[in-house]
Motif scaffolding. Structure first.
Motif, PDB file in Angstrom:
ATOM      1  N   ARG A  78       0.823  -1.225   0.000  1.00 53.13           N
ATOM      2  CA  ARG A  78       0.000   0.000   0.000  1.00 53.13           C
ATOM      3  C   ARG A  78       0.848   1.262   0.000  1.00 53.13           C
ATOM      4  O   ARG A  78       0.457   2.277  -0.573  1.00 53.13           O
ATOM      5  N   THR A  79       2.001   1.219   0.651  1.00 55.41           N
ATOM      6  CA  THR A  79       2.862   2.400   0.745  1.00 55.41           C
ATOM      7  C   THR A  79       4.006   2.387  -0.271  1.00 55.41           C
ATOM      8  O   THR A  79       4.921   3.205  -0.187  1.00 55.41           O
ATOM      9  N   ASN A  80       3.956   1.450  -1.194  1.00 62.62           N
ATOM     10  CA  ASN A  80       4.896   1.390  -2.317  1.00 62.62           C
ATOM     11  C   ASN A  80       6.308   0.958  -1.926  1.00 62.62           C
ATOM     12  O   ASN A  80       7.273   1.259  -2.615  1.00 62.62           O
ATOM     13  N   LEU A  81       6.450   0.249  -0.802  1.00 64.78           N
ATOM     14  CA  LEU A  81       7.763  -0.272  -0.411  1.00 64.78           C
ATOM     15  C   LEU A  81       8.014  -1.650  -1.014  1.00 64.78           C
ATOM     16  O   LEU A  81       9.158  -2.111  -1.056  1.00 64.78           O
ATOM     17  N   ALA A  82       6.939  -2.306  -1.430  1.00 64.71           N
ATOM     18  CA  ALA A  82       7.065  -3.653  -1.996  1.00 64.71           C
ATOM     19  C   ALA A  82       6.053  -3.812  -3.113  1.00 64.71           C
ATOM     20  O   ALA A  82       5.056  -3.087  -3.184  1.00 64.71           O
TER      21      ALA A  82
END
Length: 153
Positions: A78-82
């Motif tokens: 959701r937070t674009n880390l993965a």
């Protein structure tokens, strides 16, 4: 391919960038989240939540529940880390966590290696087609499966 420029991070710089992106999103960078991200970032191929839970458990010296890791991985997506490789139910650390775009994944059916490229023209067309069909919050998920150059060679 019509992509855009972004900085690819690795090692400590990737972890620092991930922490910054997560905290800017209003989330806490806890010790458990840091451990999960480090374990994920160390993987050369997409890893399942069970694989990550096992690695984190080994590093911590105690069992870690896969469902806890799933929740953290979902937060990372959701937070674009993965990125989640849908067809394999596996995850990859995003090497450019501060950059929002739709990746197109190339997944080797033999060795499991996953690479990505950007084609904003293609993913924008997919997003627009979904919106024309009446969908909102359209998120293209594009995965191409085949054999990587090493396995095909």
């Amino acid at each position: 391919m019509t992509g855009h420029k972004h900085h690819e991070h690795s090692g400590l710089r990737l972890i620092e960038e991930a922490e910054q992106v997560l905290t800017q999103a209003g989330e806490q960078w806890t010790a458990m989240r840091a451990d999960v991200f480090r374990a994920l970032a160390a993987q050369e191929r997409p890893a399942s939540a069970y694989d990550i839970a096992e690695l984190v458990g080994q590093n911590r010296g105690k069992r870690v529940a896969a469902n806890s890791v799933y929740r953290i991985l979902d937060l990372f997506v959701r937070t674009n880390l993965a990125n989640r490789i849908e067809s394999a139910n596996a995850y990859l650390a995003n090497s450019h966590p501060g950059c929002r775009h739709d990746c197109i994944f190339l997944i080797c059916d033999d060795c499991g290696q996953a690479d990505h490229f950007d084609d904003d023209k293609l993913t924008t067309a997919l997003r627009e087609a979904g919106q024309k069909a009446g969908f909102s919050d359209v998120r293209p998920v594009v995965e191409l499966r085949g054999l990587c150059s090493e396995c095909a060679g």
